[in-house]
Design an enzyme around this catalytic site. Sequence first.
Site, mmCIF file in Angstrom:
data_model
loop_
_atom_site.group_PDB
_atom_site.id
_atom_site.type_symbol
_atom_site.label_atom_id
_atom_site.label_comp_id
_atom_site.label_asym_id
_atom_site.label_seq_id
_atom_site.Cartn_x
_atom_site.Cartn_y
_atom_site.Cartn_z
ATOM 1 N N GLY A 12 24.378 87.733 91.503
ATOM 2 C CA GLY A 12 25.099 88.028 92.741
ATOM 3 C C GLY A 12 25.859 89.344 92.764
ATOM 4 O O GLY A 12 26.838 89.474 93.492
ATOM 5 N N MET A 91 15.260 84.645 94.887
ATOM 6 C CA MET A 91 14.004 84.692 94.135
ATOM 7 C C MET A 91 12.998 83.617 94.561
ATOM 8 O O MET A 91 12.086 83.307 93.806
ATOM 9 C CB MET A 91 14.306 84.552 92.635
ATOM 10 C CG MET A 91 15.202 85.644 92.109
ATOM 11 S SD MET A 91 14.510 87.294 92.405
ATOM 12 C CE MET A 91 15.634 88.290 91.437
ATOM 13 N N LEU A 94 9.688 82.124 100.847
ATOM 14 C CA LEU A 94 9.784 81.324 102.071
ATOM 15 C C LEU A 94 8.593 81.681 102.953
ATOM 16 O O LEU A 94 8.030 82.774 102.830
ATOM 17 C CB LEU A 94 11.094 81.641 102.803
ATOM 18 C CG LEU A 94 12.386 81.410 102.003
ATOM 19 C CD1 LEU A 94 13.599 81.857 102.807
ATOM 20 C CD2 LEU A 94 12.533 79.940 101.626
ATOM 21 N N ASN A 108 16.185 92.418 103.109
ATOM 22 C CA ASN A 108 16.047 92.168 101.670
ATOM 23 C C ASN A 108 16.299 93.460 100.920
ATOM 24 O O ASN A 108 15.924 94.530 101.399
ATOM 25 C CB ASN A 108 14.616 91.696 101.382
ATOM 26 C CG ASN A 108 14.318 91.525 99.904
ATOM 27 O OD1 ASN A 108 15.092 90.896 99.179
ATOM 28 N ND2 ASN A 108 13.201 92.070 99.448
ATOM 29 N N HIS A 110 15.228 95.426 97.579
ATOM 30 C CA HIS A 110 14.177 95.396 96.547
ATOM 31 C C HIS A 110 14.436 96.534 95.562
ATOM 32 O O HIS A 110 14.696 97.661 95.984
ATOM 33 C CB HIS A 110 12.795 95.539 97.194
ATOM 34 C CG HIS A 110 11.695 95.460 96.193
ATOM 35 N ND1 HIS A 110 11.300 94.269 95.633
ATOM 36 C CD2 HIS A 110 10.959 96.427 95.597
ATOM 37 C CE1 HIS A 110 10.351 94.507 94.742
ATOM 38 N NE2 HIS A 110 10.122 95.812 94.699
HETATM 39 C C1 GAR Z 1 18.491 92.866 92.166
HETATM 40 O O1 GAR Z 1 18.052 93.953 91.383
HETATM 41 C C2 GAR Z 1 17.608 92.712 93.388
HETATM 42 O O2 GAR Z 1 17.180 93.926 93.932
HETATM 43 C C3 GAR Z 1 16.436 91.974 92.800
HETATM 44 O O3 GAR Z 1 17.015 91.061 91.895
HETATM 45 C C4 GAR Z 1 18.283 91.543 91.438
HETATM 46 C C5 GAR Z 1 19.334 90.521 91.785
HETATM 47 O O4 GAR Z 1 20.578 90.864 91.246
HETATM 48 N N1 GAR Z 1 15.676 91.329 93.831
HETATM 49 C C6 GAR Z 1 14.363 91.173 93.754
HETATM 50 O O5 GAR Z 1 13.683 91.541 92.822
HETATM 51 C C7 GAR Z 1 13.766 90.483 94.961
HETATM 52 N N2 GAR Z 1 12.363 90.786 95.064
HETATM 53 P P1 GAR Z 1 21.940 90.234 91.784
HETATM 54 O O6 GAR Z 1 21.773 88.711 91.805
HETATM 55 O O7 GAR Z 1 22.951 90.679 90.746
HETATM 56 O O8 GAR Z 1 22.221 90.810 93.141
#
Ligand code: GAR
Length: 207
Positions: A12, A91, A94, A108, A110
């Site tokens: 988060g 993650m 949907l 989102n 990425h």
């Molecule tokens: C982040 O780097 C986000 O961009 C990635 O997961 C991490 C979550 O970190 N998201 C993806 O890869 C989605 N395809 P967080 O929980 O510390 O925000």
Amino acid sequence: MKKICVLVSGGGTNLQALIDAEHSGSLQGGKITCVISSNPDAYALERAKNNNISTRIIPRRDYADVAAYTKAVTEALIAEQADLVVYAGFMTILDEQIVRAFPYKMMNVHPALIPSFCGKGFYGLHVHEAALEKGVKLTGATVHFVTEICDGGPIILQKAVPVENGDTPEILQRRVMEQAEWKILPEAVSLFCQDRIEVIDGRAYIK
Ligand code: GAR
């Protein structure tokens, strides 16, 4: 004031960047009203609680398939009267039901420069592993609207980050978060909340 609901699954830190932006007054026109987690153990839930934001836990394992899970998340977002849904390290896949309920109202973050290193299987550290494996010299982050195409919706903001010799996936992930994700996600949310993003012919423009 637009109601922002944030979907999370893990640490988060992007949620924290949004909370910090709200506290500093840079999230103009919006307020985080609910955090929904697919993972009961996500540290993101603690961050929400520490900031008096209401939480809902909708564990993926409680649902038989993607359709049933999507229905549960969509119903929760409708009950929360979400004006904007932010996927912040969410993650779980949907299906198109949720896109129909919130058209161009979901974004989102990425951890790569889309269309590089995106789509099915590219999430979290895997994205940075792939960037290092390819040997790219620049990577970064993208904030885009969520459509039925995985990581394929209109691009709102992008920011490039250099790859350095000796980077590990973990080091690169941290740099991409610090230099790109934690900046462009709150910025995109703020632009949305001020009605400053327009989608024309499948492309997003900042007004
Ligand atoms: C982040 O780097 C986000 O961009 C990635 O997961 C991490 C979550 O970190 N998201 C993806 O890869 C989605 N395809 P967080 O929980 O510390 O925000």
